[in-house]
Design a protein around this motif. Structure first.
Motif, PDB file in Angstrom:
ATOM      1  N   ALA A  76     113.597 -64.427 -45.316  1.00 11.40           N
ATOM      2  CA  ALA A  76     113.815 -64.579 -43.866  1.00 11.40           C
ATOM      3  C   ALA A  76     112.661 -63.935 -43.105  1.00 11.40           C
ATOM      4  CB  ALA A  76     115.140 -63.944 -43.460  1.00 11.40           C
ATOM      5  N   ALA A  77     112.201 -62.767 -43.618  1.00  8.30           N
ATOM      6  CA  ALA A  77     111.101 -62.059 -42.948  1.00  8.30           C
ATOM      7  C   ALA A  77     109.818 -62.892 -43.011  1.00  8.30           C
ATOM      8  CB  ALA A  77     110.888 -60.694 -43.597  1.00  8.30           C
ATOM      9  N   ALA A  78     109.644 -63.631 -44.112  1.00 10.02           N
ATOM     10  CA  ALA A  78     108.443 -64.468 -44.250  1.00 10.02           C
ATOM     11  C   ALA A  78     108.424 -65.581 -43.198  1.00 10.02           C
ATOM     12  CB  ALA A  78     108.386 -65.060 -45.656  1.00 10.02           C
ATOM     13  N   GLN A  79     109.601 -65.928 -42.660  1.00  4.41           N
ATOM     14  CA  GLN A  79     109.670 -66.943 -41.599  1.00  4.41           C
ATOM     15  C   GLN A  79     109.532 -66.296 -40.217  1.00  4.41           C
ATOM     16  OE1 GLN A  79     109.536 -70.096 -42.199  1.00  4.41           O
ATOM     17  NE2 GLN A  79     109.612 -69.626 -44.394  1.00  4.41           N
ATOM     18  N   ARG A  80     108.888 -65.159 -40.174  1.00  5.27           N
ATOM     19  CA  ARG A  80     108.616 -64.417 -38.941  1.00  5.27           C
ATOM     20  C   ARG A  80     109.869 -63.917 -38.235  1.00  5.27           C
ATOM     21  NH1 ARG A  80     104.917 -67.922 -35.591  1.00  5.27           N
ATOM     22  NH2 ARG A  80     105.582 -69.560 -37.000  1.00  5.27           N
ATOM     23  N   ARG A  81     110.937 -63.712 -38.996  1.00  8.10           N
ATOM     24  CA  ARG A  81     112.125 -63.036 -38.449  1.00  8.10           C
ATOM     25  C   ARG A  81     111.898 -61.560 -38.677  1.00  8.10           C
ATOM     26  NH1 ARG A  81     116.867 -65.653 -36.144  1.00  8.10           N
ATOM     27  NH2 ARG A  81     117.687 -63.561 -36.090  1.00  8.10           N
ATOM     28  N   THR A  82     112.326 -60.710 -37.741  1.00  9.75           N
ATOM     29  CA  THR A  82     112.272 -59.279 -38.011  1.00  9.75           C
ATOM     30  C   THR A  82     113.268 -59.041 -39.148  1.00  9.75           C
ATOM     31  OG1 THR A  82     112.153 -59.102 -35.650  1.00  9.75           O
ATOM     32  CG2 THR A  82     112.375 -57.039 -36.854  1.00  9.75           C
ATOM     33  N   PRO A  83     112.832 -58.386 -40.254  1.00  9.39           N
ATOM     34  CA  PRO A  83     113.755 -58.243 -41.387  1.00  9.39           C
ATOM     35  C   PRO A  83     115.080 -57.596 -40.991  1.00  9.39           C
ATOM     36  CG  PRO A  83     111.714 -57.009 -41.770  1.00  9.39           C
ATOM     37  CD  PRO A  83     111.519 -57.805 -40.527  1.00  9.39           C
ATOM     38  N   CYS A  84     115.011 -56.523 -40.178  1.00 10.81           N
ATOM     39  CA  CYS A  84     116.258 -55.813 -39.855  1.00 10.81           C
ATOM     40  C   CYS A  84     117.194 -56.669 -39.002  1.00 10.81           C
ATOM     41  CB  CYS A  84     115.967 -54.488 -39.169  1.00 10.81           C
ATOM     42  SG  CYS A  84     115.076 -53.377 -40.270  1.00 10.81           S
ATOM     43  N   SER A  85     116.652 -57.565 -38.177  1.00 12.56           N
ATOM     44  CA  SER A  85     117.564 -58.389 -37.373  1.00 12.56           C
ATOM     45  C   SER A  85     118.196 -59.464 -38.257  1.00 12.56           C
ATOM     46  CB  SER A  85     116.868 -58.954 -36.136  1.00 12.56           C
ATOM     47  OG  SER A  85     116.347 -60.233 -36.381  1.00 12.56           O
ATOM     48  N   ALA A  86     117.426 -60.057 -39.174  1.00 13.90           N
ATOM     49  CA  ALA A  86     118.000 -61.042 -40.104  1.00 13.90           C
ATOM     50  C   ALA A  86     119.036 -60.371 -40.994  1.00 13.90           C
ATOM     51  CB  ALA A  86     116.899 -61.654 -40.960  1.00 13.90           C
ATOM     52  N   CYS A  87     118.733 -59.128 -41.379  1.00 18.54           N
ATOM     53  CA  CYS A  87     119.616 -58.375 -42.257  1.00 18.54           C
ATOM     54  C   CYS A  87     120.929 -58.047 -41.536  1.00 18.54           C
ATOM     55  CB  CYS A  87     118.885 -57.108 -42.681  1.00 18.54           C
ATOM     56  SG  CYS A  87     119.838 -55.993 -43.674  1.00 18.54           S
ATOM     57  N   GLY A  88     120.814 -57.541 -40.298  1.00 19.88           N
ATOM     58  CA  GLY A  88     122.006 -57.188 -39.525  1.00 19.88           C
ATOM     59  C   GLY A  88     122.889 -58.408 -39.289  1.00 19.88           C
ATOM     60  N   LEU A  89     122.256 -59.501 -38.935  1.00 20.92           N
ATOM     61  CA  LEU A  89     123.001 -60.734 -38.664  1.00 20.92           C
ATOM     62  C   LEU A  89     123.720 -61.236 -39.930  1.00 20.92           C
ATOM     63  CD1 LEU A  89     123.703 -63.276 -37.065  1.00 20.92           C
ATOM     64  CD2 LEU A  89     121.357 -64.062 -37.352  1.00 20.92           C
ATOM     65  N   SER A  90     123.012 -61.206 -41.060  1.00 19.19           N
ATOM     66  CA  SER A  90     123.614 -61.666 -42.323  1.00 19.19           C
ATOM     67  C   SER A  90     124.797 -60.775 -42.714  1.00 19.19           C
ATOM     68  CB  SER A  90     122.580 -61.635 -43.450  1.00 19.19           C
ATOM     69  OG  SER A  90     121.459 -62.386 -43.079  1.00 19.19           O
ATOM     70  N   LYS A  91     124.604 -59.466 -42.543  1.00 17.60           N
ATOM     71  CA  LYS A  91     125.693 -58.542 -42.897  1.00 17.60           C
ATOM     72  C   LYS A  91     126.907 -58.812 -42.014  1.00 17.60           C
ATOM     73  CE  LYS A  91     122.933 -54.554 -44.345  1.00 17.60           C
ATOM     74  NZ  LYS A  91     122.301 -53.352 -43.800  1.00 17.60           N
ATOM     75  N   ARG A  92     126.668 -58.903 -40.697  1.00 15.95           N
ATOM     76  CA  ARG A  92     127.813 -59.114 -39.787  1.00 15.95           C
ATOM     77  C   ARG A  92     128.567 -60.375 -40.163  1.00 15.95           C
ATOM     78  NH1 ARG A  92     124.170 -57.270 -36.042  1.00 15.95           N
ATOM     79  NH2 ARG A  92     123.581 -59.359 -35.338  1.00 15.95           N
ATOM     80  N   HIS A  93     127.833 -61.441 -40.425  1.00 16.00           N
ATOM     81  CA  HIS A  93     128.482 -62.724 -40.688  1.00 16.00           C
ATOM     82  C   HIS A  93     129.200 -62.730 -42.043  1.00 16.00           C
ATOM     83  CE1 HIS A  93     128.980 -67.105 -40.473  1.00 16.00           C
ATOM     84  NE2 HIS A  93     128.835 -67.047 -41.790  1.00 16.00           N
ATOM     85  N   LEU A  94     128.472 -62.383 -43.100  1.00 15.15           N
ATOM     86  CA  LEU A  94     129.064 -62.527 -44.443  1.00 15.15           C
ATOM     87  C   LEU A  94     130.159 -61.496 -44.710  1.00 15.15           C
ATOM     88  CD1 LEU A  94     125.872 -63.455 -46.471  1.00 15.15           C
ATOM     89  CD2 LEU A  94     127.795 -64.947 -45.949  1.00 15.15           C
ATOM     90  N   LEU A  95     129.958 -60.277 -44.226  1.00 15.35           N
ATOM     91  CA  LEU A  95     130.987 -59.258 -44.472  1.00 15.35           C
ATOM     92  C   LEU A  95     132.270 -59.600 -43.715  1.00 15.35           C
ATOM     93  CD1 LEU A  95     128.708 -56.091 -44.375  1.00 15.35           C
ATOM     94  CD2 LEU A  95     129.696 -57.184 -46.407  1.00 15.35           C
ATOM     95  N   ASN A  96     132.107 -60.126 -42.512  1.00 20.35           N
ATOM     96  CA  ASN A  96     133.286 -60.556 -41.744  1.00 20.35           C
ATOM     97  C   ASN A  96     134.009 -61.690 -42.478  1.00 20.35           C
ATOM     98  OD1 ASN A  96     134.901 -60.701 -39.186  1.00 20.35           O
ATOM     99  ND2 ASN A  96     134.038 -62.764 -39.171  1.00 20.35           N
ATOM    100  N   LYS A  97     133.230 -62.632 -42.976  1.00 23.34           N
ATOM    101  CA  LYS A  97     133.810 -63.787 -43.664  1.00 23.34           C
ATOM    102  C   LYS A  97     134.587 -63.326 -44.914  1.00 23.34           C
ATOM    103  CE  LYS A  97     132.372 -68.233 -45.607  1.00 23.34           C
ATOM    104  NZ  LYS A  97     133.159 -68.062 -46.821  1.00 23.34           N
ATOM    105  N   ILE A  98     133.963 -62.425 -45.676  1.00 23.93           N
ATOM    106  CA  ILE A  98     134.625 -61.935 -46.893  1.00 23.93           C
ATOM    107  C   ILE A  98     135.913 -61.203 -46.529  1.00 23.93           C
ATOM    108  CG2 ILE A  98     134.396 -60.144 -48.698  1.00 23.93           C
ATOM    109  CD1 ILE A  98     133.084 -62.744 -49.454  1.00 23.93           C
ATOM    110  N   ALA A  99     135.849 -60.375 -45.473  1.00 28.24           N
ATOM    111  CA  ALA A  99     137.055 -59.640 -45.063  1.00 28.24           C
ATOM    112  C   ALA A  99     138.177 -60.637 -44.755  1.00 28.24           C
ATOM    113  CB  ALA A  99     136.759 -58.768 -43.843  1.00 28.24           C
ATOM    114  N   LEU A 100     137.868 -61.642 -43.948  1.00 25.11           N
ATOM    115  CA  LEU A 100     138.911 -62.610 -43.574  1.00 25.11           C
ATOM    116  C   LEU A 100     139.377 -63.422 -44.774  1.00 25.11           C
ATOM    117  CD1 LEU A 100     137.549 -63.933 -40.158  1.00 25.11           C
ATOM    118  CD2 LEU A 100     139.299 -62.203 -40.548  1.00 25.11           C
ATOM    119  N   ASP A 101     138.432 -63.886 -45.594  1.00 26.37           N
ATOM    120  CA  ASP A 101     138.803 -64.697 -46.771  1.00 26.37           C
ATOM    121  C   ASP A 101     139.737 -63.936 -47.715  1.00 26.37           C
ATOM    122  OD1 ASP A 101     137.252 -66.669 -45.773  1.00 26.37           O
ATOM    123  OD2 ASP A 101     135.647 -66.539 -47.270  1.00 26.37           O
TER     124      ASP A 101
END
Ligand code: FES
Ligand code: ZN
Length: 309
Positions: free
Chosen positions: A121-146
């Motif tokens: 994601a960082a190689a696509q000029r995303r700030t690594p920490c913002s891609a990381c934060g977004l991925s964590k928020r989304h996937l961890l929420n999904k796992i919790a609900l699932d």
């Protein structure tokens, strides 16, 4: 130096509280601080089984341990971010903690579940920490609900929260300030997200792990170097050194005095939510922020957008 609670020899001084504790009383103090946060912000019901997002670092492992000590039947979830050896070792610390205590640890992997890693994601000029934060928020929420968990616990401590607050204040970003709370309430498509360590500093959680014999990933994430928040943390540490308790006053004062004013903004900013076309998560647009990130990373060439949640 004597322990303020029992009079034994103190092992740690806490200038922000103008006190010092022996090992046992320090652990008691940490449990107390977490109990106070949980109770005052209505974070977790006594009957609930929380899911702790563990990274293998001191904060999330301390959070898991503290919840168990307080009597919660807490489980853990680990998300592999694909950051080379750093992620491999972090996963090992999380697994060891769970294995030694016979706890349930759910494991997910960004590369397997979404088809990309944070360095990609960082190689696509995303700030690594913002891609990381977004991925964590989304996937961890999904796992919790699932998996049927209503509450997701993260290890954000006072230093983390004060640094984010500092950044939002320097930009007077009212939208982000309005959402900076120790509890994000449960709503359709979102588990409740809670931060029970907001009264403990980074130094507290490190000392807690050492005293409790918890092994954790000491290394900082190699992609976080130069991250804005690390700079804010340094500034706040300088303030804290001159005026012990400054961080606590800054963060607690915000929650006490500004929160009522910001709540109306948070309500107005909510906007109409509808299911993401791709994954079904609630979003204000056609695709949620995580699905857009996945598209941009796996099918490069599309412009980046930001999203409120
Ligand atoms: Fe998320 Fe380093 S752990 S970018
Ligand atoms: Zn989506």
């Amino acid at each position: 130096m004597k322990c303020r609670r029992c009079g034994a020899e103190a092992v740690i001084e806490l200038p922000q509280h103008r006190t010092a504790f022996c090992a046992d009383c320090f652990l008691h103090h940490c449990r107390n601080q977490v109990r106070r946060s949980i109770d005052s912000y209505h974070m977790i019901d006594n009957t609930e089984r929380p899911l702790v997002a563990v990274s293998g670092g001191k904060d999330s492992l301390a959070a898991w341990d503290l919840l168990l000590e307080l009597g919660y039947q807490a489980d853990g979830v680990y998300l592999g971010l694909g950051i080379g050896e750093y992620s491999d070792r972090s996963g090992e610390y999380a697994r060891d903690f769970a294995r030694q205590r016979d706890l349930t640890l759910i494991e997910i992997d960004l590369a397997t579940d979404a088809g990309f890693t944070i360095p990609q994601a960082a190689a696509q000029r995303r700030t690594p920490c913002s891609a990381c934060g977004l991925s964590k928020r989304h996937l961890l929420n999904k796992i919790a609900l699932d998996h049927g968990y209503r509450v997701l616990v993260t290890g954000h401590n006072l230093d983390d929260e004060a640094a984010v607050l500092f950044g939002n204040v320097t930009r007077w970003d009212l939208r982000y300030l309005a959402r900076q709370q120790p509890v994000l309430t449960e709503q359709d498509g979102f588990a409740r997200r809670v931060k029970p360590l907001v009264r403990l500093s980074e130094r507290d959680t490190a000392a807690y792990c050492v005293i409790r014999g918890i092994d954790y990933q000491v290394e900082e994430c190699p992609l976080a170097a130069g991250n804005r928040h690390l700079g804010y943390k340094e500034l706040l540490n300088q303030m804290e050194e001159r005026t012990p308790g400054a961080k606590m006053d800054f963060y607690n004062g915000f929650q006490r005095r500004m929160r009522p004013l910001l709540d109306s903004i948070a309500t107005k900013e909510k906007g109409e939510l509808n299911p993401c076309d791709q994954c079904g998560s609630p979003t204000t647009g056609r695709l949620c922020a995580f699905c857009r990130l996945t598209e941009q990373t796996t099918k490069p060439g599309r412009p980046a957008e930001s999203s409120p949640r």
